[in-house]
Scaffold this motif. Structure first.
Motif, PDB file in Angstrom:
ATOM      1  N   PRO A 125     -22.795  29.584  -0.317  1.00  0.00           N
ATOM      2  CA  PRO A 125     -21.524  29.047   0.197  1.00  0.00           C
ATOM      3  C   PRO A 125     -20.457  30.114   0.381  1.00  0.00           C
ATOM      4  O   PRO A 125     -19.719  30.094   1.370  1.00  0.00           O
ATOM      5  N   SER A 126     -20.370  31.054  -0.551  1.00  0.00           N
ATOM      6  CA  SER A 126     -19.360  32.101  -0.470  1.00  0.00           C
ATOM      7  C   SER A 126     -19.635  33.034   0.704  1.00  0.00           C
ATOM      8  O   SER A 126     -18.716  33.421   1.434  1.00  0.00           O
ATOM      9  N   VAL A 127     -20.903  33.394   0.890  1.00  0.00           N
ATOM     10  CA  VAL A 127     -21.279  34.273   1.999  1.00  0.00           C
ATOM     11  C   VAL A 127     -20.968  33.601   3.331  1.00  0.00           C
ATOM     12  O   VAL A 127     -20.428  34.227   4.250  1.00  0.00           O
ATOM     13  N   LYS A 128     -21.275  32.320   3.439  1.00  0.00           N
ATOM     14  CA  LYS A 128     -21.014  31.579   4.677  1.00  0.00           C
ATOM     15  C   LYS A 128     -19.519  31.492   4.951  1.00  0.00           C
ATOM     16  O   LYS A 128     -19.066  31.715   6.083  1.00  0.00           O
ATOM     17  N   GLU A 129     -18.742  31.177   3.933  1.00  0.00           N
ATOM     18  CA  GLU A 129     -17.296  31.068   4.116  1.00  0.00           C
ATOM     19  C   GLU A 129     -16.684  32.400   4.534  1.00  0.00           C
ATOM     20  O   GLU A 129     -15.817  32.438   5.417  1.00  0.00           O
ATOM     21  N   ALA A 130     -17.144  33.476   3.922  1.00  0.00           N
ATOM     22  CA  ALA A 130     -16.607  34.800   4.269  1.00  0.00           C
ATOM     23  C   ALA A 130     -16.934  35.148   5.720  1.00  0.00           C
ATOM     24  O   ALA A 130     -16.092  35.721   6.431  1.00  0.00           O
ATOM     25  N   ALA A 131     -18.130  34.798   6.173  1.00  0.00           N
ATOM     26  CA  ALA A 131     -18.496  35.053   7.567  1.00  0.00           C
ATOM     27  C   ALA A 131     -17.600  34.259   8.501  1.00  0.00           C
ATOM     28  O   ALA A 131     -17.166  34.767   9.544  1.00  0.00           O
ATOM     29  N   GLY A 132     -17.315  33.013   8.147  1.00  0.00           N
ATOM     30  CA  GLY A 132     -16.422  32.194   8.956  1.00  0.00           C
ATOM     31  C   GLY A 132     -15.031  32.791   9.040  1.00  0.00           C
ATOM     32  O   GLY A 132     -14.399  32.781  10.115  1.00  0.00           O
ATOM     33  N   GLN A 133     -14.534  33.323   7.940  1.00  0.00           N
ATOM     34  CA  GLN A 133     -13.212  33.946   7.938  1.00  0.00           C
ATOM     35  C   GLN A 133     -13.192  35.197   8.814  1.00  0.00           C
ATOM     36  O   GLN A 133     -12.226  35.438   9.538  1.00  0.00           O
ATOM     37  N   ARG A 134     -14.264  35.981   8.742  1.00  0.00           N
ATOM     38  CA  ARG A 134     -14.332  37.180   9.579  1.00  0.00           C
ATOM     39  C   ARG A 134     -14.384  36.798  11.057  1.00  0.00           C
ATOM     40  O   ARG A 134     -13.737  37.439  11.899  1.00  0.00           O
ATOM     41  N   LEU A 135     -15.139  35.761  11.387  1.00  0.00           N
ATOM     42  CA  LEU A 135     -15.206  35.318  12.782  1.00  0.00           C
ATOM     43  C   LEU A 135     -13.837  34.841  13.260  1.00  0.00           C
ATOM     44  O   LEU A 135     -13.443  35.128  14.398  1.00  0.00           O
ATOM     45  N   ASN A 136     -13.106  34.151  12.415  1.00  0.00           N
ATOM     46  CA  ASN A 136     -11.755  33.712  12.796  1.00  0.00           C
ATOM     47  C   ASN A 136     -10.883  34.909  13.142  1.00  0.00           C
ATOM     48  O   ASN A 136     -10.160  34.899  14.147  1.00  0.00           O
ATOM     49  N   ARG A 137     -10.941  35.941  12.309  1.00  0.00           N
ATOM     50  CA  ARG A 137     -10.122  37.130  12.572  1.00  0.00           C
ATOM     51  C   ARG A 137     -10.564  37.820  13.856  1.00  0.00           C
ATOM     52  O   ARG A 137      -9.729  38.304  14.632  1.00  0.00           O
ATOM     53  N   MET A 138     -11.857  37.857  14.091  1.00  0.00           N
ATOM     54  CA  MET A 138     -12.361  38.488  15.316  1.00  0.00           C
ATOM     55  C   MET A 138     -11.879  37.750  16.557  1.00  0.00           C
ATOM     56  O   MET A 138     -11.461  38.372  17.539  1.00  0.00           O
ATOM     57  N   PHE A 139     -11.942  36.421  16.508  1.00  0.00           N
ATOM     58  CA  PHE A 139     -11.483  35.656  17.665  1.00  0.00           C
ATOM     59  C   PHE A 139      -9.964  35.755  17.826  1.00  0.00           C
ATOM     60  O   PHE A 139      -9.461  35.727  18.954  1.00  0.00           O
ATOM     61  N   ASP A 140      -9.236  35.894  16.734  1.00  0.00           N
ATOM     62  CA  ASP A 140      -7.793  36.124  16.851  1.00  0.00           C
ATOM     63  C   ASP A 140      -7.518  37.409  17.627  1.00  0.00           C
ATOM     64  O   ASP A 140      -6.645  37.449  18.515  1.00  0.00           O
ATOM     65  N   LEU A 141      -8.273  38.457  17.306  1.00  0.00           N
ATOM     66  CA  LEU A 141      -8.080  39.743  17.986  1.00  0.00           C
ATOM     67  C   LEU A 141      -8.503  39.659  19.449  1.00  0.00           C
ATOM     68  O   LEU A 141      -7.836  40.217  20.322  1.00  0.00           O
ATOM     69  N   ILE A 142      -9.613  38.987  19.717  1.00  0.00           N
ATOM     70  CA  ILE A 142     -10.045  38.826  21.105  1.00  0.00           C
ATOM     71  C   ILE A 142      -8.999  38.046  21.889  1.00  0.00           C
ATOM     72  O   ILE A 142      -8.685  38.374  23.042  1.00  0.00           O
ATOM     73  N   SER A 143      -8.452  37.009  21.264  1.00  0.00           N
ATOM     74  CA  SER A 143      -7.410  36.223  21.913  1.00  0.00           C
ATOM     75  C   SER A 143      -6.210  37.099  22.270  1.00  0.00           C
ATOM     76  O   SER A 143      -5.652  36.990  23.367  1.00  0.00           O
ATOM     77  N   GLU A 144      -5.830  37.979  21.357  1.00  0.00           N
ATOM     78  CA  GLU A 144      -4.704  38.880  21.622  1.00  0.00           C
ATOM     79  C   GLU A 144      -5.032  39.825  22.775  1.00  0.00           C
ATOM     80  O   GLU A 144      -4.180  40.099  23.630  1.00  0.00           O
ATOM     81  N   GLN A 145      -6.260  40.340  22.799  1.00  0.00           N
ATOM     82  CA  GLN A 145      -6.659  41.262  23.863  1.00  0.00           C
ATOM     83  C   GLN A 145      -6.735  40.562  25.218  1.00  0.00           C
ATOM     84  O   GLN A 145      -6.375  41.142  26.244  1.00  0.00           O
ATOM     85  N   LEU A 146      -7.225  39.335  25.219  1.00  0.00           N
ATOM     86  CA  LEU A 146      -7.310  38.578  26.466  1.00  0.00           C
ATOM     87  C   LEU A 146      -5.921  38.256  26.995  1.00  0.00           C
ATOM     88  O   LEU A 146      -5.647  38.380  28.190  1.00  0.00           O
ATOM     89  N   GLY A 147      -5.026  37.861  26.094  1.00  0.00           N
ATOM     90  CA  GLY A 147      -3.666  37.513  26.502  1.00  0.00           C
ATOM     91  C   GLY A 147      -3.674  36.449  27.577  1.00  0.00           C
ATOM     92  O   GLY A 147      -4.357  35.435  27.456  1.00  0.00           O
TER      93      GLY A 147
END
Length: 211
Positions: A125-147
């Motif tokens: 569960p911890s490994v899965k949750e951490a991966a989800g958090q990392r994906l959220n941050r990655m998509f936040d950055l992609i969203s910023e780059q896409l603008g």
């Protein structure tokens, strides 16, 4: 004749959609993962890793999703799926293709298959949750780059947009789907509306929710 070994909704979606965008003459070859066809001797002769997809182009057998995508873009240059070689746009295209395959896509493997990344099942569960958090941050950055750009390369559609759409789609059942970021949601709608993408979804039997 090109032959794409695929399974619905998996990473084979990217080269499948690219082949349809390019108007290519190709054959789809279904790999039944439920019956472990990807682990069989015949398939492992094509891809010893037992992973999907594989593209067969005559005597040339290519595996790894991004490698297949680049091969298709080069094979069908008039499709416009990649900018011209040597151009600044081509460099930006490479940047996005490498980022999506090397940074974002691997996190999904941790999210979907956390048991493969632990020796103690209690940690799943911890490994899965951490991966989800990392994906959220990655998509936040992609969203910023896409603008407010239409596509990752600005006004020019490319295979990188199909790649990003696929990754957005994979998040559809996560606690925070990537589509909930407004510009990524609008971006996904634009890619989804493309006839080749509609044809790919239909051919793979993929139904709503699409992303």
């Amino acid at each position: 004749m090109l032959a794409l070994y695929y399974a619905p909704g998996l990473a084979s979606f990217l080269p499948h959609a690219m082949l349809r965008e390019a108007g290519a003459d190709f054959e789809l070859r279904f790999i039944d993962r439920d019956n472990d066809a990807h682990k069989g001797e015949a398939y492992r002769k094509l891809n010893p890793n037992g992973l999907i997809p594989v593209l067969v182009d005559g005597e040339n057998v290519v595996f790894e999703t991004a490698a297949i995508a680049l091969h298709i873009a080069d094979k069908f240059p008039v499709s416009g799926l990649a900018p011209a070689l040597g151009s600044a746009e081509r460099s930006q295209f490479y940047k996005w293709m490498v980022h999506l395959t090397n940074t974002v896509q691997p996190e999904y493997r941790v999210w979907f298959y956390p048991h493969q990344h632990v020796v103690d099942e209690a940690a799943i569960p911890s490994v899965k949750e951490a991966a989800g958090q990392r994906l959220n941050r990655m998509f936040d950055l992609i969203s910023e780059q896409l603008g407010d750009k239409t596509w990752l390369l600005g006004d020019r559609f490319s295979a990188a947009d199909l790649f990003l759409f696929m990754l957005i789609r994979w998040s559809r059942n996560m606690p925070r789907p990537a589509r909930t970021l407004p510009n990524l949601g609008r971006f996904a709608e634009r890619v989804f509306a493309r006839p080749a993408v509609q044809e790919t979804l239909k051919a793979e039997g993929i139904t709503a929710p699409f992303f």
